[in-house]
Scaffold this motif. Sequence first.
Motif, PDB file in Angstrom:
ATOM      1  N   ARG A 157       0.830  -1.202   0.000  1.00 55.31           N
ATOM      2  CA  ARG A 157       0.000   0.000   0.000  1.00 55.31           C
ATOM      3  C   ARG A 157       0.868   1.256   0.000  1.00 55.31           C
ATOM      4  O   ARG A 157       0.622   2.206  -0.748  1.00 55.31           O
ATOM      5  CB  ARG A 157      -0.935  -0.002   1.211  1.00 55.31           C
ATOM      6  N   HIS A 158       1.900   1.264   0.842  1.00 55.15           N
ATOM      7  CA  HIS A 158       2.785   2.425   0.904  1.00 55.15           C
ATOM      8  C   HIS A 158       3.485   2.660  -0.434  1.00 55.15           C
ATOM      9  O   HIS A 158       3.576   3.796  -0.914  1.00 55.15           O
ATOM     10  CB  HIS A 158       3.828   2.229   2.014  1.00 55.15           C
ATOM     11  N   VAL A 161       0.878   4.026  -3.051  1.00 52.91           N
ATOM     12  CA  VAL A 161       0.512   5.419  -2.821  1.00 52.91           C
ATOM     13  C   VAL A 161       1.658   6.358  -3.196  1.00 52.91           C
ATOM     14  O   VAL A 161       1.447   7.425  -3.778  1.00 52.91           O
ATOM     15  CB  VAL A 161       0.088   5.626  -1.354  1.00 52.91           C
ATOM     16  N   GLN A 162       2.881   5.982  -2.875  1.00 51.96           N
ATOM     17  CA  GLN A 162       4.025   6.820  -3.228  1.00 51.96           C
ATOM     18  C   GLN A 162       4.170   6.969  -4.741  1.00 51.96           C
ATOM     19  O   GLN A 162       4.646   7.985  -5.228  1.00 51.96           O
ATOM     20  CB  GLN A 162       5.302   6.218  -2.635  1.00 51.96           C
ATOM     21  N   GLN A 174      -0.742   8.445   3.627  1.00 50.13           N
ATOM     22  CA  GLN A 174      -0.332   7.118   4.085  1.00 50.13           C
ATOM     23  C   GLN A 174      -0.753   6.874   5.531  1.00 50.13           C
ATOM     24  O   GLN A 174      -1.224   5.779   5.879  1.00 50.13           O
ATOM     25  CB  GLN A 174       1.180   6.956   3.951  1.00 50.13           C
ATOM     26  N   ASP A 178      -3.460   3.907   6.544  1.00 48.29           N
ATOM     27  CA  ASP A 178      -3.141   2.837   7.487  1.00 48.29           C
ATOM     28  C   ASP A 178      -4.288   2.645   8.482  1.00 48.29           C
ATOM     29  O   ASP A 178      -4.679   1.517   8.798  1.00 48.29           O
ATOM     30  CB  ASP A 178      -1.845   3.146   8.239  1.00 48.29           C
TER      31      ASP A 178
END
Length: 300
Positions: A157-158, A161-162, A174, A178
Amino acid sequence: MVIDGGSGGPGRPGDGAPRRGRPGRAPRIEQPQTVIRLPKDPYEGEFKAPRGRRGRGVLALAALVVVVSVIIAISSSKHNNGAASQGASTGVGGGVPPATATVGQSAPASAPSSPAFPSQNGDVLTGYPDTQDGATAAAANFVAAYGSEAMMTADSRHKLVQEIADPAIVTTLQQQLDQAFTLAAQGFGLDKNGNAPTGQSFVSRAVPFGTTVANYSAAKATVAVWINMISGTAGQGSTHPVSETWSTVTLNLTWVNGDWKWSSFTQADGPTPVPAGQQVSSSSDLQKAVQQFARLRYAP
């Protein structure tokens, strides 16, 4: 056409002889009865509204919908301190009320570049030309990636998104994601790491069906993507069956550091087609299909 008046045939009951006409008029000739039967409506009863299924409200909070609570939180973040903000009204189905999204000022745009083809970067394609077609491709691919199972695992996910988000909102986004996906995982019966119970598989896929460009410039674009999404857990004993939803997601994109980035979005239900009336597959069959068919990687 003569309407039958009783058991004695046309006319008065029990009168079997022809009637005598009135003086000065020709005798009336009785016509045989004609019965008109209209054909039965072929669609009658075919398209009944489906009954609500248990857990439907929980499913509505998954993937794209769960981000509503994330975007709401952004409005109270530090991006409002001296930064220009952009609002987006977010309305979704499943009983979730509309909310307002506020994001920070975009990073300075770099000189335009025109890569020949997007490249695979983790769970998403990146590297789009600074053209209307490039913005359209980015929007479709971003929605497909954001609606994938990758959003349920913290590491993937991180990274995702980045790759797709405007750098001005990545850090706060982020943190909020979470929190939001931790709640979503609980709603789907997943553990804290986003894993389904033993013997089951979590499913989340968004399929773009079409796009339309509302606004476009070399620095900003607004693209609406019509999608079909499935989400849930598949496998023996699942209490959160895989179901589908139709939505239109409208993305606001910004040209940042030589690529299109996701700045904000709105989402609405539909357009939703009539169900085909096909036999619903078993949870085990859906699990086999998910394992057999890999998620499609999109491109312009």
